[in-house]
Design a protein around this motif. Structure first.
Motif, short mmCIF file in Angstrom:
data_model
loop_
_atom_site.label_atom_id
_atom_site.label_comp_id
_atom_site.label_asym_id
_atom_site.label_seq_id
_atom_site.Cartn_x
_atom_site.Cartn_y
_atom_site.Cartn_z
N GLU A 1 0.81 -1.22 0.00
CA GLU A 1 0.00 0.00 0.00
C GLU A 1 0.85 1.27 0.00
N TYR A 2 2.17 1.12 0.18
CA TYR A 2 3.01 2.30 0.39
C TYR A 2 2.92 3.30 -0.75
N GLU A 3 3.00 2.82 -1.97
CA GLU A 3 3.03 3.73 -3.12
C GLU A 3 1.76 4.57 -3.21
N HIS A 4 0.62 3.98 -2.87
CA HIS A 4 -0.65 4.70 -3.02
C HIS A 4 -1.06 5.45 -1.75
N SER A 5 -0.54 5.02 -0.59
CA SER A 5 -1.03 5.58 0.68
C SER A 5 0.12 6.02 1.58
N ARG A 6 1.20 6.52 0.97
CA ARG A 6 2.38 6.86 1.75
C ARG A 6 2.06 7.85 2.87
N ASP A 7 1.38 8.95 2.55
CA ASP A 7 1.08 9.98 3.55
C ASP A 7 0.12 9.46 4.62
N ALA A 8 -0.87 8.67 4.20
CA ALA A 8 -1.83 8.13 5.16
C ALA A 8 -1.13 7.17 6.13
N ILE A 9 -0.25 6.33 5.62
CA ILE A 9 0.49 5.40 6.47
C ILE A 9 1.37 6.18 7.45
N PHE A 10 2.02 7.22 6.94
CA PHE A 10 2.90 8.05 7.76
C PHE A 10 2.13 8.63 8.95
N GLU A 11 1.00 9.27 8.68
CA GLU A 11 0.21 9.91 9.74
C GLU A 11 -0.35 8.88 10.71
#
Length: 867
Positions: free
Chosen positions: A39-49
């Motif tokens: 999921e990292y490529e599509h949801s990098r910012d969401a995963i970060f937060e």
């Protein structure tokens, strides 16, 4: 799929369906990391937060989040660096905003990242040394302010609290630097002032200050030293990074930017009062998070290493903190902490320690009640018996319990039983019936039963104690009014009965207050007097409003003016409260509610309530009933709630006024601009705007100006109300403490000629302790190895007797409530302490009175020791 990775992050480390019921931490991390990678490529910012949010709000799972970030660091160094930089920024902000929980948790998070090779160990050392340096500066008389030692203690506590999570790695990777930090902590511990919890102990004893008793910081430091000597082996902290260590070492470790602590608040005064106020402010901003309550004997509670106990306590407190609005989730996480041993007894002790925490629990007591109920349901085979054991242990020590804690325990226990059909082995406590009426255990059972009746009904509670029929005499009277003008053949011809009946007819005939006041003034007062009129009117109106709370409030709203007319002064208000108490003599609850509502409608003043509570009839009840104390607590609380509400309203009005001024200025500006645009019409200048628009702009400007003026007037009115309320509160405090001093001075045994102060707990024996020890006297807190050694059931070794006399018990209770009020309203009292010193605490005040009042304030003597 996006919901999937969030759920996996939340449930990592738990035995749950999301991970197939597996408890293998390595498998959890691999599963979660695999999903995050996809999921990292599509949801990098969401995963970060979300990762940062999880680390802050599920801090007991920080080791798992640290490993996930460490694995992501292998392929995405920028992601891990952003995590580190953002965490450092948040820590810096938290330090300057004094966000205690965030500071503590972020330090733990950085330690977890260091274990997973994401943060350089030396960066953690530098952060620790910055906090240590700031703590030492605060304690310096010249460059700091020792009154703010609570902040310095907090900084060092944060370091110590993070060592079980990161200490083993620091010891292994940077042993010399780590040793330097430990030496710095030892130096700090040696120069700080030892803190006596004289006002905050759940249990009171008379042994005084013990030089060997450690305060919270000293105890935590000793636990860390034991951990150091054992080679930094911690069973309670999961180490999910170990199976991945060969992979994690390949990642790049990132450095933390230096942090800075806010400068110490310098003190420019030598005044004892101002220093005391500074100390109080520091205690409010940096309170001690936990005061251990050793309920169970060491042979019954779980056997664990000292540092493991601390870690589990911290995890329990974190779950209680972050799930205070979600009782079901709170119970779930409490029973599923990632530790390899059982901790039900420790969990119960920690929750009860928060429920009974002084001066106030972190959350409303109802929250802890619900959590305990849910834990009993989540662990039906284990936790209910633990709670039963805790109640019995606390009951055995009730005679030494702080009065505020005793009240909280009564309220909790009654509410708890109401959720379990009021089932309790009352026969085990049936012996209290034979104790003196002032014995604390007897009073405890009596008050619990009274509170249960409030939550249910008389017959139900009577049935619940049928196995202990002896306790029926401790039940409150069956609730019901005591109307003195109740009509019957023998009495209905008296003046009171006739007038009462006539008043009832007027009320039923919808007569308004003005007509009834006129009737009272013309037909009742001239022939019978004002006191008789108050007797008839108050009793009759109370009877009309006796069906329910709503009926009472309706009567007071419609006919309160009549009572107000009859009670223009405190003398008549005292008579009114006598009438309320007489009418509801069988219902403590309705007495308290009626007086509270009358104060709310300003029919009775708070000063009148204080005088009534300290009247001879009520003073005699101080040690055998909570009835007068409940009324007094309500009055003082309502006074300061009113001040708090006014301050909030004024703050809101100030913001509203600023907005209104801006709107008004903008409207006037638009109007003036519209008027300034001119055109030549028939050779004469004239407004270019259409008349209709000018009229609208003028109306809008007038409305905005009117709103500004109205808001300003409201602000002035609220300011006047606040000034009046503050003056009233000042008079209330003066009267309250004066009455405490007066009644205690009349009854306390005198200090002997050689300066010995009577030991009230010695009962019939003449046991004293030296007056010279008063300044160092403190109420013993449980030592770390178990129950306080001076505590015995009922004040002695036998279970069916109580050896403290009635006068001594009265003094103990009243002194306990004096300390409770001074502790509860310390902030308000400190602002008026100079006045109280001049007008109340003057002359030859009994040292026990001064000790109770000053210990509640944590006040220091001129010599610097705490009373």
């Amino acid at each position: 799929m996006s919901a999937g990775w969030r759920t996996l992050l939340l449930r990592i480390g738990d035995r749950c369906p999301e991970y197939g019921g597996s408890a293998d931490h390595k498998e959890h991390i691999e599963t979660c990391y695999g999903v995050l990678s996809r999921e990292y490529e599509h949801s990098r910012d969401a995963i970060f937060e979300f990762l940062l949010q999880c680390a802050e709000q599920l801090p007991h799972k920080i080791p798992f989040f640290g490993v996930l970030i460490g694995l992501m660091n292998l392929e995405n160094e920028d992601f891990a660096k952003d995590i580190v930089d953002t965490t450092q920024d948040k820590l810096q902000d938290a330090l300057h905003n004094e966000n205690r929980d965030r500071i503590r948790i972020l330090l733990r998070f950085l330690s977890g990242l260091m274990c997973s090779k994401v943060v350089v160990p030396n960066s953690i050392i530098e952060t620790f040394e910055t906090l240590l340096s700031s703590a030492a500066t605060i304690l310096d008389e010249e460059t700091g302010n020792p009154s703010w030692q609570p902040r310095a203690d907090f900084y060092v506590y944060c370091i110590l609290a993070s060592l079980p999570w990161g200490g083993p790695e620091l010891f292994e990777q940077v042993p010399d630097e780590f040793e330097r930090v430990l030496v710095g902590i030892q130096s700090y511990i040696s120069i700080r002032r030892h803190f006596d919890d004289i006002a905050f102990s759940v249990f009171e004893t008379d042994e005084g200050h013990s030089p060997n008793k450690k305060d919270f910081m000293e105890d935590l430091w000793e636990r860390i030293q034991i951990l150091s000597r054992s080679g930094w082996k911690v069973k309670s902290v999961p180490k999910p990074h170990l199976p991945f260590e060969a992979q994690l070492v390949a990642g790049k470790s990132h450095r933390l930017s230096p942090i800075s602590c806010p400068p110490p608040n310098l003190s420019e005064t030598s005044s004892e009062i101002l220093k005391g106020q500074e100390k109080h402010e520091a205690d409010l901003k940096y309170p001690q998070r936990l005061r251990r309550l050793h309920i169970f004997p060491t042979n019954q509670a779980e056997n664990m290493q000292p540092v493991d106990r601390f870690v589990v306590e911290e995890c329990i407190l974190d779950v209680l903190l972050f799930f205070n609005g979600c009782r079901k989730e709170c119970a779930f996480y409490l029973v599923s902490l990632p530790v390899s041993f059982r901790y039900e007894y420790l969990m119960a002790e920690t929750i009860f320690s928060q429920l009974l925490l002084l001066p106030n629990p972190p959350f409303r007591p109802i929250y802890y009640t619900l959590v305990i109920i849910d834990l009993c349901k989540a662990l039906p085979g284990a936790f209910p018996s633990v709670v039963v054991g805790a109640v019995h242990a606390l009951f055995d020590r009730i005679s030494n319990m702080d009065m505020e804690c005793r009240t909280r325990l009564i309220l909790w226990f009654a509410h708890h039983l109401s959720n379990f059909q009021f089932i309790w082995p009352w026969q085990e406590w049936s012996y209290v019936k034979d104790l003196p009426k002032w014995a604390p255990q007897r009073v405890f059972v009596q008050e619990v039963l009274e509170r249960e009746v409030r939550l249910s009904y008389f017959e139900k509670i009577k049935q619940s104690i049928e196995d202990a029929a002896e306790l029926e005499e401790l039940l409150p009277p069956k609730a019901g009014p005591n109307f003195k003008f109740l009509s019957d053949e023998s009495t209905e011809n008296t003046d009171g009965h006739k007038l009462s009946k006539e008043l009832v007819g007027m009320v039923r005939g919808k007569k308004n207050s003005r007509d009834i006041i006129l009737w009272v003034e013309e037909h009742v007062i001239p022939t019978n007097g004002a006191e008789f009129a108050l007797d008839v009117v108050s009793q009759t109106l109370l009877d009309i409003g006796s069906k329910s709370f709503t009926h009472l409030i309706t009567v007071l709203e419609r006919y309160g003016q009549i009572i107000s007319k009859l009670c223009p002064n405190e003398e008549m208000q005292l008579l009114l409260m006598d009438e309320v108490s007489a009418y509801w003599k069988n219902s403590t609850q309705m007495t308290a509610i009626a007086i509270d509502r009358m104060m709310g409608y300003r029919l009775i003043s708070n000063l009148a309530i204080v005088k009534w509570v300290f009247s001879p009839a009520n003073v005699e009840q101080f040690h055998v009933s909570d009835r007068p104390w409940e009324i007094l607590r309500n009055a003082v609380s309502k006074t300061y709630n009113r001040i708090s509400d006014l301050r909030k309203e004024i703050q809101s009005l100030k913001k509203g006024l600023q907005v209104a001024k801006e709107v008004s200025a903008k409207a006037i500006k638009e109007l003036e601009e519209a008027k300034s645009v001119l055109e030549i019409v028939e050779g004469q200048p004239a407004p270019a705007e259409r008349p209709g628009r000018l009229r609208r702009l003028q109306a809008y400007a007038d409305k905005a100006k009117k709103e500004e003026v109205t808001t300003e007037e409201s602000l002035e009115a609220k300011g006047a109300l606040l000034a009046r309320a503050l003056e009233e509160s000042k008079e209330l405090l003066k009267l309250l403490f004066k009455r405490f001093v007066d009644v205690l001075s009349e009854r306390l045994p005198a200090v002997s000629a050689d300066g010995e102060i009577p030991n009230l707990r010695a009962g019939y024996q003449n046991v004293n302790f030296a007056a010279r020890d008063l300044e160092t006297a403190t109420m013993e807190i449980d030592n770390e190895n178990g129950a306080d050694k001076n505590s015995e059931p009922n004040g002695q070794n036998t279970k069916n007797d109580y050896n403290v006399g009635e006068l001594e018990q009265w003094c103990l209770c009243t002194l306990g409530y004096l300390k409770s009020f001074s502790r509860q309203y310390a902030t308000e009292i400190w602002s008026h302490i100079a006045m109280l010193d001049e007008e109340v605490f003057v002359g030859d005040i009994h040292p026990l009175i001064r000790k109770a009042a000053f210990s509640g304030l944590c006040r220091f003597t001129n010599e610097g020791s705490q009373l």
